[in-house]
Design a protein around this motif. Structure first.
Motif, mmCIF file in Angstrom:
data_model
loop_
_atom_site.group_PDB
_atom_site.id
_atom_site.type_symbol
_atom_site.label_atom_id
_atom_site.label_comp_id
_atom_site.label_asym_id
_atom_site.label_seq_id
_atom_site.Cartn_x
_atom_site.Cartn_y
_atom_site.Cartn_z
ATOM 1 N N ARG A 112 0.968 -0.984 0.075
ATOM 2 C CA ARG A 112 -0.046 -0.121 -0.057
ATOM 3 C C ARG A 112 0.813 1.283 0.077
ATOM 4 O O ARG A 112 0.453 2.300 0.490
ATOM 5 N N MET A 113 2.117 1.141 -0.499
ATOM 6 C CA MET A 113 2.915 2.248 -0.614
ATOM 7 C C MET A 113 3.519 2.417 -2.041
ATOM 8 O O MET A 113 3.266 1.687 -2.943
ATOM 9 N N THR A 114 4.014 3.539 -2.225
ATOM 10 C CA THR A 114 4.390 3.999 -3.692
ATOM 11 C C THR A 114 5.978 4.437 -3.347
ATOM 12 O O THR A 114 6.240 5.382 -2.408
ATOM 13 N N GLN A 115 6.684 3.955 -4.405
ATOM 14 C CA GLN A 115 8.206 4.277 -4.155
ATOM 15 C C GLN A 115 8.263 5.639 -4.664
ATOM 16 O O GLN A 115 7.935 6.120 -5.789
ATOM 17 N N PHE A 116 9.288 6.483 -3.983
ATOM 18 C CA PHE A 116 9.769 7.550 -4.807
ATOM 19 C C PHE A 116 10.496 7.654 -5.877
ATOM 20 O O PHE A 116 11.265 6.537 -5.862
ATOM 21 N N THR A 117 10.279 8.217 -6.664
ATOM 22 C CA THR A 117 11.067 8.252 -7.950
ATOM 23 C C THR A 117 11.745 9.746 -8.399
ATOM 24 O O THR A 117 11.137 10.712 -8.092
ATOM 25 N N LYS A 118 12.860 9.723 -9.146
ATOM 26 C CA LYS A 118 13.414 10.969 -9.398
ATOM 27 C C LYS A 118 12.678 11.611 -10.811
ATOM 28 O O LYS A 118 11.628 11.067 -11.282
ATOM 29 N N LYS A 119 13.079 12.694 -11.235
ATOM 30 C CA LYS A 119 12.616 13.394 -12.282
ATOM 31 C C LYS A 119 12.614 12.591 -13.503
ATOM 32 O O LYS A 119 11.964 12.832 -14.332
ATOM 33 N N ASP A 120 13.732 11.806 -13.722
ATOM 34 C CA ASP A 120 14.153 10.799 -14.699
ATOM 35 C C ASP A 120 13.155 9.623 -14.771
ATOM 36 O O ASP A 120 13.363 8.617 -15.652
ATOM 37 N N GLY A 121 12.320 9.392 -13.563
ATOM 38 C CA GLY A 121 11.683 8.136 -13.461
ATOM 39 C C GLY A 121 12.448 6.734 -12.813
ATOM 40 O O GLY A 121 11.761 5.939 -12.529
ATOM 41 N N THR A 122 13.657 7.148 -12.640
ATOM 42 C CA THR A 122 14.508 6.309 -11.677
ATOM 43 C C THR A 122 14.221 6.301 -10.225
ATOM 44 O O THR A 122 13.757 7.201 -9.711
ATOM 45 N N PRO A 123 13.993 5.110 -9.363
ATOM 46 C CA PRO A 123 13.886 4.861 -8.060
ATOM 47 C C PRO A 123 14.713 5.890 -7.349
ATOM 48 O O PRO A 123 15.819 5.991 -7.484
ATOM 49 N N ALA A 124 13.911 6.587 -6.316
ATOM 50 C CA ALA A 124 14.914 7.435 -5.421
ATOM 51 C C ALA A 124 15.756 6.402 -4.329
ATOM 52 O O ALA A 124 15.022 6.023 -3.189
ATOM 53 N N ALA A 125 16.835 6.162 -4.722
ATOM 54 C CA ALA A 125 17.703 5.227 -3.959
ATOM 55 C C ALA A 125 19.292 5.959 -3.903
ATOM 56 O O ALA A 125 19.583 6.620 -4.674
ATOM 57 N N LYS A 126 19.588 5.802 -2.807
ATOM 58 C CA LYS A 126 21.062 6.592 -2.450
ATOM 59 C C LYS A 126 21.773 5.375 -1.637
ATOM 60 O O LYS A 126 21.412 5.020 -0.641
ATOM 61 N N ALA A 127 23.214 5.630 -1.789
ATOM 62 C CA ALA A 127 24.372 4.912 -1.113
ATOM 63 C C ALA A 127 24.883 6.049 0.305
ATOM 64 O O ALA A 127 25.341 7.210 -0.320
ATOM 65 N N LEU A 128 24.596 5.922 1.321
ATOM 66 C CA LEU A 128 25.016 6.922 2.093
ATOM 67 C C LEU A 128 26.202 6.405 3.089
ATOM 68 O O LEU A 128 26.304 5.266 3.772
ATOM 69 N N ARG A 129 27.404 7.420 3.282
ATOM 70 C CA ARG A 129 28.315 7.054 4.350
ATOM 71 C C ARG A 129 27.944 7.839 5.595
ATOM 72 O O ARG A 129 27.089 8.977 5.672
ATOM 73 N N PRO A 130 28.297 7.489 6.673
ATOM 74 C CA PRO A 130 28.359 8.512 7.837
ATOM 75 C C PRO A 130 28.338 9.841 7.580
ATOM 76 O O PRO A 130 29.410 10.434 6.955
ATOM 77 N N GLY A 131 27.386 10.594 8.071
ATOM 78 C CA GLY A 131 27.288 12.075 7.793
ATOM 79 C C GLY A 131 26.644 12.543 6.558
ATOM 80 O O GLY A 131 26.225 13.640 6.252
ATOM 81 N N ASP A 132 26.311 11.602 5.523
ATOM 82 C CA ASP A 132 25.618 11.885 4.349
ATOM 83 C C ASP A 132 24.172 12.197 4.620
ATOM 84 O O ASP A 132 23.383 11.374 5.471
ATOM 85 N N LYS A 133 23.580 12.757 3.350
ATOM 86 C CA LYS A 133 22.143 13.011 3.665
ATOM 87 C C LYS A 133 21.556 12.779 2.127
ATOM 88 O O LYS A 133 21.886 12.920 1.092
#
Length: 585
Positions: free
Chosen positions: A444-465
């Motif tokens: 019952r949820m919708t995945q966030f997508t970027k403007k180009d239609g790709t999934p909103a995903a990111k690799a974070l190191r400590p301190g990243d946002k």
């Protein structure tokens, strides 16, 4: 043809006229404690059994050793489904998955109680029958053994030359002196004795000695220990409990049902019966092999905690290691696992902190590649409307990105990376069914997508946002903590089970290695003032130690009852005995 003389009888003549073989001398009702099943001799045309007779027959059948062995085998077979079919009490998620994957078998298994084998009526019936069978079998044997301890050894047979081990010699010693020397020789060897005079006015007589009662005592001890193990198992199942809890560094655990991630109580355990102890995880320390073929293998794990017997009571510092649990409040706390908990802060569309704290991720392989989710039920979008946010992804202690995807090269946090994918919608936390904190229901949820239609995903190191699209908020990877998984087990019958196991081992050793044997020394008046001495021995196995024991006893008696022929040996009549056997038809 004249009647055969009693001396040629195939059995062993007794003074009372009873004739039995050497083996039958051990089958006396007062001393036979063999656990082998025996059949009752019934008359071919006996009277019909009434109700009381049938009850007596049922009880004797139930309490026979054969029935106990069959019930023990049946109990072992009945426990097999409990290890093959997922159990609701210990594996609820696996049981639910089994039901979903096997819709045809599920109704049959539920009717048979295979999803909760150890609480099923048929398993309880087998267990109780075994309990009654062992109890009814052991009690009469204990009484029988007590009577055997008070009884005297059986009288010496008249024909000692028919015993497996036998020797004979003549001595100038008077019969009374020889009888006393024989009694003292067996007494020094710690035999239980029975001394018999030939007649009130005559000389001579016999000394009977018996030894090895610990064999029957070991047999009884083994069965009593097995009974104790059954009692311990029953007490543990009724009053014991076990559960697991994941505790992050700096967090506390209180022994309450709501604090457990998985809890399996006994049948008579209530929430109020849990001891009110608690502890706080100060820090977790782990070390791993850094090179070689065993790269990443754990070499050292420990958790330092501060524990209290009561809520708010005085604390004591304890270090819990693998296989070195903490004992507190009648329970044992074991260190069973560990992992990482990334510390994140989630802000909603209004810029307010919607959630902040460590999130435990569950390891998936030896290099602690972990999966986990972040759930934010109380967030608002940029327009101020209520919404819910969810993040799912991986945590990699030592990141490695290859053509095969994300992986970890080492279980230590050398280069930690948090890879997340964001969702918004309904988390489903208000449904009637429980939901795991380690899984995200995206139906019952919708995945966030970027403007180009790709999934909103990111690799974070400590301190990243990570900034969410359309101003929906953000997530910051603030730092890293470790968590430890503890198993809290309480079993009030542990000591009973331990001592029963030790007693079973001792009893089995005694019943296997201690020999039950009997020695007899008969003194008859000889020519003149001398006497004739016979020494014989018997045990169930007719083993070599018996021959040595008879020889040693004979050698000792030769020092106090010297033979008339100084060259006589303890085995002087062996050739004669062999010749007698060959002459018998």
């Amino acid at each position: 043809m004249p009647a055969p003389h009693p001396s040629t009888s195939p059995g062993t003549d007794r003074p009372d006229g009873d004739t039995r073989s050497p083996e039958e001398l051990f089958e006396t009702p007062s001393t036979d404690l063999s656990s082998a099943p025996r059949e009752d001799t019934e008359a071919p045309l006996g009277p019909r059994l009434g109700p009381l007779g049938w009850l007596r027959w049922i009880w004797r059948t139930l309490t026979s050793m054969r029935t106990a062995l069959l019930l023990l085998l049946l109990l072992s077979l009945a426990a097999i489904p409990g290890s093959l079919v997922p159990q609701d009490s210990s594996q609820p998620s696996q049981a639910a998955a089994f039901r979903a994957d096997n819709p045809t078998l599920t109704p049959i298994y539920e009717k048979l109680g295979l999803f909760d084998v150890y609480a099923s009526p048929w398993f309880a019936a087998v267990y109780l029958l075994l309990f009654l069978s062992l109890g009814g079998c052991i009690l009469p044997r204990c009484l029988q053994f007590a009577r055997a301890l008070r009884a005297k050894p059986p009288a010496a047979p008249r024909r000692l030359d028919r015993m497996p081990e036998h020797t004979r010699w003549t001595s100038p010693t008077t019969p009374d002196e020889a009888l006393e020397a024989a009694r003292q020789a067996l007494r020094r060897r710690r035999f239980r004795l029975r001394v018999e005079k030939a007649d009130p006015d005559g000389a001579g007589g016999a000394v009977a000695g018996e030894k090895g009662y610990l064999r029957e005592a070991g047999n009884l001890l083994f069965h009593l220990a097995l009974f104790g193990l059954l009692v311990a198992l029953a007490v543990g199942g009724l009053f014991g409990s076990t559960g697991q809890a994941v505790v992050v560094e700096g967090d506390s655990f209180t022994n309450a049902r709501t604090q457990y991630d998985d809890f399996q109580p006994g049948k008579l355990v209530s929430d109020d019966s849990l001891e009110p102890f608690g502890f706080r995880l100060e820090d977790f320390t782990g070390d791993y092999q850094r090179s070689g073929p065993q790269l990443g293998t754990p070499t050292f794990f420990q958790a330092r905690v501060k524990a209290s017997e009561t809520v708010g009571g005085p604390e004591r510092e304890v270090t819990i290691k693998v296989n070195d649990p903490m004992e507190i409040g009648g329970s044992k706390v074991y260190l069973v696992g560990h992992g990482y908990a990334p510390v994140v802060t989630v802000r909603d569309g209004k810029g307010d902190v919607a959630w902040s704290g460590p999130v435990p991720f569950l390891p998936q392989d030896a290099f602690v590649r972990s999966t986990g989710v972040v759930k934010v039920p109380d967030a608002r979008d940029r327009d101020g409307k209520p919404t819910q946010l969810g993040f799912t992804g991986l945590f990699l202690p030592t990141v490695n990105l290859s053509a095969d995807g994300w992986s970890s090269l080492y279980p230590g946090a050398e280069d930690p990376v948090l890879v997340l994918t964001a969702y918004h919608g309904d988390l489903g936390m208000e449904s009637d069914f429980g939901q795991s904190v380690y899984q995200l229901d995206t139906s019952r949820m919708t995945q966030f997508t970027k403007k180009d239609g790709t999934p909103a995903a990111k690799a974070l190191r400590p301190g990243d946002k990570m900034t969410l699209p359309d101003g929906a908020g953000s997530l910051t990877f603030d730092g890293l903590k470790e968590w430890a998984s503890f198993q809290i087990a309480r079993n009030p019958s542990n000591s009973t089970a331990l001592w029963s196991s030790i007693a079973a081992g001792l009893g089995l050793t005694a019943s296997l290695f201690i020999r039950r044997r009997r020695l007899w020394i008969r003194i008859r008046p000889g020519s003149g003032t001398g006497s004739e001495i016979e020494v014989a021995g018997l045990d169930r196995s007719a083993s070599a130690p018996l021959a040595q024991e008879v020889a040693d006893l004979t050698a000792e008696l030769h020092r106090t009852i010297p033979p008339a022929d100084a060259t006589a040996s303890p085995h002087q009549d062996q050739d004669q005995k062999q010749k007698q056997k060959q002459e018998q038809p």
